[in-house]
Scaffold this motif. Sequence first.
Motif, PDB file in Angstrom:
ATOM      1  N   VAL A   1       0.856  -1.185   0.000  1.00 34.91           N
ATOM      2  CA  VAL A   1       0.000   0.000   0.000  1.00 34.91           C
ATOM      3  C   VAL A   1       0.893   1.235   0.000  1.00 34.91           C
ATOM      4  O   VAL A   1       1.781   1.374   0.845  1.00 34.91           O
ATOM      5  N   VAL A   2       0.658   2.134  -0.958  1.00 33.19           N
ATOM      6  CA  VAL A   2       1.468   3.346  -1.100  1.00 33.19           C
ATOM      7  C   VAL A   2       0.628   4.547  -0.691  1.00 33.19           C
ATOM      8  O   VAL A   2      -0.351   4.885  -1.364  1.00 33.19           O
ATOM      9  N   CYS A   3       0.997   5.182   0.414  1.00 32.03           N
ATOM     10  CA  CYS A   3       0.263   6.355   0.880  1.00 32.03           C
ATOM     11  C   CYS A   3       1.149   7.591   0.798  1.00 32.03           C
ATOM     12  O   CYS A   3       2.229   7.546   0.221  1.00 32.03           O
ATOM     13  N   GLU A   4       0.699   8.683   1.397  1.00 31.89           N
ATOM     14  CA  GLU A   4       1.407   9.953   1.214  1.00 31.89           C
ATOM     15  C   GLU A   4       2.544  10.184   2.212  1.00 31.89           C
ATOM     16  O   GLU A   4       3.651  10.541   1.825  1.00 31.89           O
ATOM     17  N   GLY A   5       2.252  10.006   3.509  1.00 25.21           N
ATOM     18  CA  GLY A   5       3.237  10.373   4.514  1.00 25.21           C
ATOM     19  C   GLY A   5       3.636   9.222   5.407  1.00 25.21           C
ATOM     20  O   GLY A   5       2.935   8.206   5.510  1.00 25.21           O
TER      21      GLY A   5
ATOM     22  N   ALA B   1      -2.969   4.595  -2.269  1.00 28.60           N
ATOM     23  CA  ALA B   1      -3.892   4.927  -1.178  1.00 28.60           C
ATOM     24  C   ALA B   1      -3.666   6.360  -0.711  1.00 28.60           C
ATOM     25  O   ALA B   1      -3.451   6.616   0.480  1.00 28.60           O
ATOM     26  N   TYR B   2      -3.714   7.284  -1.651  1.00 28.92           N
ATOM     27  CA  TYR B   2      -3.521   8.692  -1.317  1.00 28.92           C
ATOM     28  C   TYR B   2      -4.750   9.258  -0.604  1.00 28.92           C
ATOM     29  O   TYR B   2      -5.835   8.672  -0.606  1.00 28.92           O
ATOM     30  N   ASP B   3      -4.578  10.460  -0.013  1.00 31.68           N
ATOM     31  CA  ASP B   3      -5.618  11.075   0.811  1.00 31.68           C
ATOM     32  C   ASP B   3      -6.883  11.403   0.012  1.00 31.68           C
ATOM     33  O   ASP B   3      -6.857  11.513  -1.219  1.00 31.68           O
ATOM     34  N   ASN B   4      -7.965  11.609   0.763  1.00 28.63           N
ATOM     35  CA  ASN B   4      -9.262  11.962   0.174  1.00 28.63           C
ATOM     36  C   ASN B   4      -9.379  13.465  -0.062  1.00 28.63           C
ATOM     37  O   ASN B   4     -10.224  14.140   0.503  1.00 28.63           O
TER      38      ASN B   4
ATOM     39  N   ILE C   1      -6.253   0.548  -6.362  1.00 29.09           N
ATOM     40  CA  ILE C   1      -6.493   1.787  -5.626  1.00 29.09           C
ATOM     41  C   ILE C   1      -7.431   1.540  -4.461  1.00 29.09           C
ATOM     42  O   ILE C   1      -8.335   0.701  -4.532  1.00 29.09           O
ATOM     43  N   CYS C   2      -7.178   2.259  -3.383  1.00 31.30           N
ATOM     44  CA  CYS C   2      -8.051   2.210  -2.209  1.00 31.30           C
ATOM     45  C   CYS C   2      -7.912   3.529  -1.468  1.00 31.30           C
ATOM     46  O   CYS C   2      -6.842   3.836  -0.938  1.00 31.30           O
ATOM     47  N   HIS C   3      -8.977   4.320  -1.455  1.00 29.98           N
ATOM     48  CA  HIS C   3      -8.964   5.584  -0.712  1.00 29.98           C
ATOM     49  C   HIS C   3      -9.242   5.330   0.767  1.00 29.98           C
ATOM     50  O   HIS C   3      -9.865   4.325   1.129  1.00 29.98           O
ATOM     51  N   PRO C   4      -8.814   6.229   1.650  1.00 35.30           N
ATOM     52  CA  PRO C   4      -9.205   6.119   3.063  1.00 35.30           C
ATOM     53  C   PRO C   4     -10.736   6.154   3.195  1.00 35.30           C
ATOM     54  O   PRO C   4     -11.431   6.576   2.267  1.00 35.30           O
ATOM     55  N   PRO C   5     -11.271   5.723   4.324  1.00 37.00           N
ATOM     56  CA  PRO C   5     -12.729   5.727   4.509  1.00 37.00           C
ATOM     57  C   PRO C   5     -13.340   7.101   4.260  1.00 37.00           C
ATOM     58  O   PRO C   5     -12.707   8.133   4.495  1.00 37.00           O
ATOM     59  N   SER C   6     -14.571   7.110   3.794  1.00 38.47           N
ATOM     60  CA  SER C   6     -15.276   8.354   3.498  1.00 38.47           C
ATOM     61  C   SER C   6     -15.349   9.243   4.737  1.00 38.47           C
ATOM     62  O   SER C   6     -15.642   8.776   5.847  1.00 38.47           O
ATOM     63  N   GLY C   7     -15.062  10.521   4.538  1.00 39.06           N
ATOM     64  CA  GLY C   7     -15.102  11.473   5.644  1.00 39.06           C
ATOM     65  C   GLY C   7     -13.843  11.488   6.485  1.00 39.06           C
ATOM     66  O   GLY C   7     -13.741  12.265   7.438  1.00 39.06           O
TER      67      GLY C   7
ATOM     68  N   LYS D   1      -9.675  11.989   6.529  1.00 43.15           N
ATOM     69  CA  LYS D   1      -8.660  12.662   5.722  1.00 43.15           C
ATOM     70  C   LYS D   1      -7.569  11.699   5.261  1.00 43.15           C
ATOM     71  O   LYS D   1      -7.192  11.688   4.100  1.00 43.15           O
ATOM     72  N   ASP D   2      -7.034  10.906   6.203  1.00 45.50           N
ATOM     73  CA  ASP D   2      -5.892  10.051   5.851  1.00 45.50           C
ATOM     74  C   ASP D   2      -5.912   8.786   6.694  1.00 45.50           C
ATOM     75  O   ASP D   2      -6.793   8.575   7.531  1.00 45.50           O
ATOM     76  N   TRP D   3      -4.915   7.933   6.481  1.00 45.66           N
ATOM     77  CA  TRP D   3      -4.894   6.626   7.134  1.00 45.66           C
ATOM     78  C   TRP D   3      -4.576   6.714   8.624  1.00 45.66           C
ATOM     79  O   TRP D   3      -5.026   5.879   9.408  1.00 45.66           O
ATOM     80  N   ASN D   4      -3.823   7.711   9.031  1.00 40.85           N
ATOM     81  CA  ASN D   4      -3.563   7.861  10.461  1.00 40.85           C
ATOM     82  C   ASN D   4      -4.848   8.213  11.199  1.00 40.85           C
ATOM     83  O   ASN D   4      -5.112   7.681  12.282  1.00 40.85           O
TER      84      ASN D   4
END
Length: 326
Positions: free
Chosen positions: A210-214, A254-257, A282-288, A290-293
């Motif tokens: 999974v490749v995310c932003e930070g 899996a970048y931010d919403n 692709i997989c976005h973070p849950p709706s509403g 901002k990010d995976w943390n």
Amino acid sequence: MAPQFIRDYLLEKFKDNYKLSSNDAEIIVPSIFIGDDYKRHMSINMDTGLWQCFKTGNKGNFTQLYAFLEDISYNAAEAEILFKEFNGEFPTPSPSKPKTAKPTTISDLRLTPVKASDYETDDRLIQKAWTFLYERKLFDLEKDDRTYYVSNHLKYANRVIIPFEQNNNLFYFQARSLNGQTPKYLNPSDGWAKPSHILYPFDEEADKLVVCEGPLDAISLQIQGINATCTMGCSVSEHQVEILKEFDGDIIIAYDNDDAGKRGVSKFDYLRKLKRMANLYICHPPSGIKDWNEAHMKGFDLQRFIKLRTQEYGYEYLIDHLLTTL
């Protein structure tokens, strides 16, 4: 320095243990800074000799590389190259000795460790960093094996240091503000690798990544048992894609919403096609969220969520995504 000289030397030196980039501009070889680097994490430009180790962040010019491989000083390497080039000689490489690159150590940065067990410390800075990390669930309380740092030295003072470590050696870090300083996130400079050349350490043998932003997002996912890395923002670079191209499993973006995250996905797909990389998922973070943390902090089961929500990045996803935004 003549490009042909550089090209001939590199092809002779690395012989059968290399591959060329898609445009034949760079030779990809085992890193001289990593033992048994069968995945070849080092890239050298065939015309200029400029090189970069994607795993450790080390980089330099052709003379430095020549000196390292021939086990001679920089000045001796410079003189030898000039002499052989002037005389039209192809440089016959001398046997190189096994070397270990000198890592950047914790003591070089004058850092103090912060661990989950430091909750009773009397040090106010460590208390503040511990609280920040604990509130964001960035300690793995089951294993108690994650170490962060604080610093009172130069521009990294009053920040929590998020380490990037390989084989217990610190090769990069990001410093996050604890007192409202700007910028909120500070990357190292002055001889360190560019952020666009760095990926947060991950398991290269896993079947998914999974490749995310930070890094805080990547750590949150890793604590939940997910193989994850980050691209130091949502604008992936060609260097990072070259590294990710070597991963044998499925890559899940899996970048931010937010709008920046969506633009980042489009850029990733463009570079993926340019580099002839395998299909993306692709997989976005849950709706509403901002990010995976944030999702991790709110108690989402991220393993289950990613398993259910991941889909191939293609026409079907793009059409569905467009319809949901109308």
